[in-house]
Design an enzyme around this catalytic site. Structure first.
Site, PDB file in Angstrom:
ATOM      1  N   ASP B 207       0.900  -1.157   0.000  1.00  0.00           N
ATOM      2  CA  ASP B 207       0.000   0.000   0.000  1.00  0.00           C
ATOM      3  C   ASP B 207       0.932   1.198   0.000  1.00  0.00           C
ATOM      4  OD1 ASP B 207      -2.883   1.138   1.941  1.00  0.00           O
ATOM      5  OD2 ASP B 207      -1.526   2.259   0.645  1.00  0.00           O
ATOM      6  N   HIS B 208       0.984   1.916  -1.078  1.00  0.00           N
ATOM      7  CA  HIS B 208       2.054   2.908  -1.211  1.00  0.00           C
ATOM      8  C   HIS B 208       1.935   4.035  -0.191  1.00  0.00           C
ATOM      9  CE1 HIS B 208      -1.011   4.831  -3.795  1.00  0.00           C
ATOM     10  NE2 HIS B 208      -0.432   5.951  -3.455  1.00  0.00           N
ATOM     11  N   HIS B 270      -6.073   2.346   2.161  1.00  0.00           N
ATOM     12  CA  HIS B 270      -5.345   3.517   2.672  1.00  0.00           C
ATOM     13  C   HIS B 270      -5.905   4.002   3.999  1.00  0.00           C
ATOM     14  CE1 HIS B 270      -3.583   3.415  -1.184  1.00  0.00           C
ATOM     15  NE2 HIS B 270      -4.379   4.252  -1.813  1.00  0.00           N
TER      16      HIS B 270
END
Lengths: 331, 519
Positions: B207-208, B270
């Protein structure tokens, strides 16, 4: 990302003033600024500038640093002579954009006569509390200078900070003396980081690692000061001696090593061949093709070195060991 | 049933590299990837070109990738090594000599993921690069392809002996991108499929957001300072607001977005990660297991929404035409690839409640949407008002509760607002902000999130990756909302593009005497 361009928000100049006048000016400029210039500071920086020309040169480098390391900078120019008086100027800078702005202060003090012998008493009221105080000697450091007593760290540059003996050889005497009294950060040492990092990186390669303890010969090229630091570093890290480590004068720094393990040998070099802003690392092993790696050098060398120095004021034992070895190498 | 997944043998170390390098002492040496072959499935796709290759180029420029690193691209697109190398070189503007040199070592395998010949060819290429480049049997498989293929590719790797290290001391890791399933059931099925081929500690779910500097700085702020942790709880915090606001619409991804919606696209991943980091207890050690264990505990404490009761706790919306940043934009239903009578939500706001000692009674309000006025992601802790206001009301009208804001993007940083006296004759108090922005205090630029995460996966640091139990807990919370949306328990509110979402979203907070932060 380029550093934001600083803008002058306010200025004040006074002749034959007191330190209180300077402090009042600092406060007044912040309140009078079109937008309230909230102080953000990460360090007190005092610059023993010497003369006005040197002060302006160093101030220019510091302004590029401003937005990333907001601080109170005091440039001190001393003018010997009779009497005792103080002239001062204060400038409030701003840099940033719509969402993020930073303000910092630049104070220039011209100290006349006997007042120059008591710089610590002059500077003490101007230091911001709870912050480290860094004293920068852009040219020759004075280990017994009163400012050293105020410093948590001293910034120097080996190119200018060493002494020159009767044989016109650079010696690290003043630096060693200073380092025994206070932590020292050497801008030449910082600028040599790409060379040191490249050489360390070359030996990080599994093919080269076995050779790191078998270095039999080293050559170091650079100007006096940086050259001695590099030589001292190699001497300390690799156990080299004056007979195995040769130094040469040169405009740009280079390092050449020869090493062997058993019946295998290799050569490693780190060069900056011209004014090109790149450092090249080359590895040649007898039993495989040579390969080259590169690292771009940062622009604005002085500003970058200052930023690195101010960003990390920790004690560096590797530098001190390099300095001691440099002293041994110079005999 | 295990809570995470089967755990494999410990990671290897290399013999030669046990010899110390005295030259590296005292030097800030960036982390370096070990020798390895990175296999990118989906090598001809958009994610590879836009994100992976530029991140690899940046790592190459920083000398984080050595001579024994290479990429093997795998995709259906017919290409050979030379064409793939050209694609890789073109992915970067102004490629450096380092990148150009590295690209010349890249290899490519064209083929279908469901065809055994593809994996036989891949196996051959990997053996070749082990010999010619010294990649040492280390593999990093990156799934830059559609999620429907993940389990099949993992299974094929396993059947061809590519999921287990080829020798002692080597490693095989698998990186997967979100979405991790479409709902709880499919997420579990995906996990089961992956676990048939890989141990849990070989799997790196990316998950960046977790690679962003500020997200990590939440840990530094909370656990490196003695002054914040004592107030980070229900006694002092009134509520928490999490905002993920996007100015953009769906662009050309309308077809994909129709199958996702804001809940799946943003909230399930996120937002849940941000909430986990905000709510978690201090770990005993700041390491992968310590942090991930505490994040999971925090997520487990979030009450499961009840499908029949979500109407009062959730708002879903869809944007109509409007104006954003001075330009007119069309409504969602007029976007390319979107059904003209679509019911996909482009906006969600919701209230979550936490059942533990630290946060009981502190609601967490979340809002996320497309075509909102600005791009912004933040977590705001809104503190209780003072128990008694001694100042005359007319002199304290501008005084707001203290708020600590963790800005994730843009302008990563932290803001604390507090009351101060307004200069002047009267004793008037108002709120002021104290701002800490990283760029103002440190000269190094933050590395791109993908660069950081890729290197973490290469060196085997799973701290910033998501574990299977975190995925499971996130879906437990989101699944009932998906069910409610599917059963049409919630009307789809409208909002004009460029506004802060449907009016109903304001009511979500106003019911409890609160309001959204003015951004």
């Amino acid at each position: 990302m380029p550093a934001p361009v600083p803008v002058v928000l306010g200025e004040w100049v006074g002749q034959s003033v007191t330190v209180d006048d300077v402090i009042n000016a600092l406060s007044s400029l912040r309140y009078r600024a079109e937008r309230t210039a909230t102080r953000t500071a990460v360090v007190n920086l005092m610059v023993a500038a010497g003369d006005h020309e040197s002060a302006e040169r160093t101030a220019s480098a510091l302004r590029r640093l401003g937005a990333h390391h907001p601080r109170r900078t005091t440039l001190i120019v001393t003018e010997p002579g009779p009497g005792r008086s103080l002239d001062a100027s204060v400038t409030l800078y701003e840099a940033g954009n719509e969402t993020r702005r930073v303000w910092w202060e630049e104070v220039t003090l011209t100290v006349h006569g006997a007042m120059a012998e008591h710089l610590d008493s002059l500077m003490a009221p101007l230091t911001l509390p709870d912050l480290l105080t860094v004293v920068w000697f852009p040219t020759t450091p004075a280990p017994h200078d009163a400012l050293v007593g105020l410093a948590d760290t001293v910034l120097v540059d080996a190119r200018f900070a060493g002494a020159v003996d009767d044989g016109q050889r650079w010696t690290p005497g003043p630096l060693l003396e200073l380092a025994s009294a206070v932590p020292v950060i050497d801008l030449s040492w910082k600028r040599l980081s790409p060379w040191r990092r490249m050489l360390a990186h070359l030996f990080d390669d599994p093919a080269s690692r076995p050779f790191v303890s078998g270095v039999s010969r080293a050559e170091v090229f650079a100007r006096p000061g940086p050259r001695h630091l590099l030589a001292g570093w190699l001497c300390d890290r690799l156990g080299l001696t004056p007979t195995t480590l040769i130094q040469h004068d040169a405009v740009h720094a280079s390092i050449r090593l020869v090493a062997s393990v058993g019946d295998r040998s290799g050569r490693w070099s780190v060069d900056r061949p011209s004014d090109e802003g790149v450092v090249y690392g080359r590895t040649e092993l007898d039993d495989r093709p040579a390969w080259v790696e590169s690292e771009a050098l940062p622009e604005h060398g002085l500003t970058r070195s200052l930023a690195e120095a101010v960003g990390d004021l920790s004690h560096d034992p590797i530098y001190e060991a390099a300095l001691r070895c440099a002293a041994e190498l110079t005999g | 049933m295990t809570t995470t997944g089967p755990v494999g043998p410990p990671e290897p170390t290399s013999g030669v590299l046990q010899i110390p390098n005295p030259l590296a002492e005292g030097i800030s040496m960036a982390r370096k990837a070990p020798p390895l072959a990175m296999v990118i499935f989906g090598a001809s796709g958009d994610l590879t070109a836009r994100k992976l290759l530029p991140a690899l180029a940046a790592l190459a420029d920083r000398h984080a990738l050595g001579r024994s690193f290479t990429v093997v691209g795998v995709a259906r697109t017919p290409m050979d090594d030379v064409e793939f190398r050209k694609l890789a070189a073109r992915a970067v503007e102004d490629p450096s000599p380092e990148w150009e040199s590295m690209v010349r070592r890249f290899r490519y395998v064209a083929g279908d993921y469901d065809h055994p010949d593809t994996f036989a060819a891949l196996s051959k290429v990997l053996s070749e690069v082990d010999q010619s480049l010294g990649t040492a049997g280390n593999r990093l498989y990156y799934m830059a392809t559609i999620p429907a293929t993940f389990a099949d590719v993992a299974g094929a790797l396993s059947r061809h002996g590519l999921a287990t290290p080829v020798r002692d001391g080597a490693f095989c890791r698998l990186v997967v991108e979100k979405p991790f399933g479409r709902d709880q059931q499919s997420a579990q099925a995906l996990d089961d499929g992956l676990h048939e081929a890989f141990y849990e500690d070989q799997i790196y779910r990316i998950d960046h957001y977790l690679g962003k500097e500020t997200v990590q700085n939440v840990l530094a702020l909370r656990f490196a300072n003695a002054i914040f942790e004592p107030v980070w709880n229900r006694r002092y915090v009134d509520h928490i607001q999490v905002t993920v606001s996007e100015e953009l619409g769906v662009e050309h991804r309308g077809g994909f977005y129709e199958t996702a919606g804001a809940l799946r696209d943003i909230v399930q991943n996120h937002v849940m990660q941000l909430i986990g980091l905000t709510l978690m207890e201090p770990p005993g050690r700041i390491n992968a297991e310590g942090i991930r264990d505490e994040k999971v505990k925090a997520l487990k404490a979030i009450a499961t929404p009840r499908v029949r009761e979500v109407a009062g706790e959730v708002v879903r919306g869809q944007y109509d035409a409007g104006w954003v940043s001075g330009s007119p934009v069309v409504g969602y239903r007029e976007e390319e690839g979107v059904d003209p009578i679509s019911h996909t939500e482009t906006y969600v706001s919701l209230r979550l409640d936490v059942d533990n000692w630290r946060w009981a009674g502190v609601p967490v309000f979340v809002r996320t949407g497309k075509r909102l006025p600005k791009r912004l992601t933040e977590v705001a802790l809104v503190f209780h008002r003072v128990p008694h206001l001694s100042f005359p009301e007319e002199l304290a009208a501008r005084l707001m509760p203290n708020v600590m804001v963790l800005r994730i993007q843009p302008d990563e940083g932290i803001t604390l607002s507090f009351g101060a006296k307004v200069p002047g004759q009267e004793f008037r108090v108002a709120s002021v902000s104290m701002d800490f922005t990283y760029g103002a205090s440190f000269v190094e630029e933050s590395p791109d999130a993908y660069e950081r995460l890729l290197l973490d996966a290469m060196v085997g640091d799973p701290t910033l990756f998501i574990r299977s139990d975190e995925v499971r807990e996130s879906w437990r919370i989101v699944d009932p909302l998906l069910e409610a949306f599917g059963e049409d328990h919630l009307p789809l509110a409208r909002y004009a593009a460029g506004s802060w979402g449907p009016v109903e979203s304001d009511l979500l907070l106003e019911r409890s005497g609160r309001h959204w932060r003015k951004l």
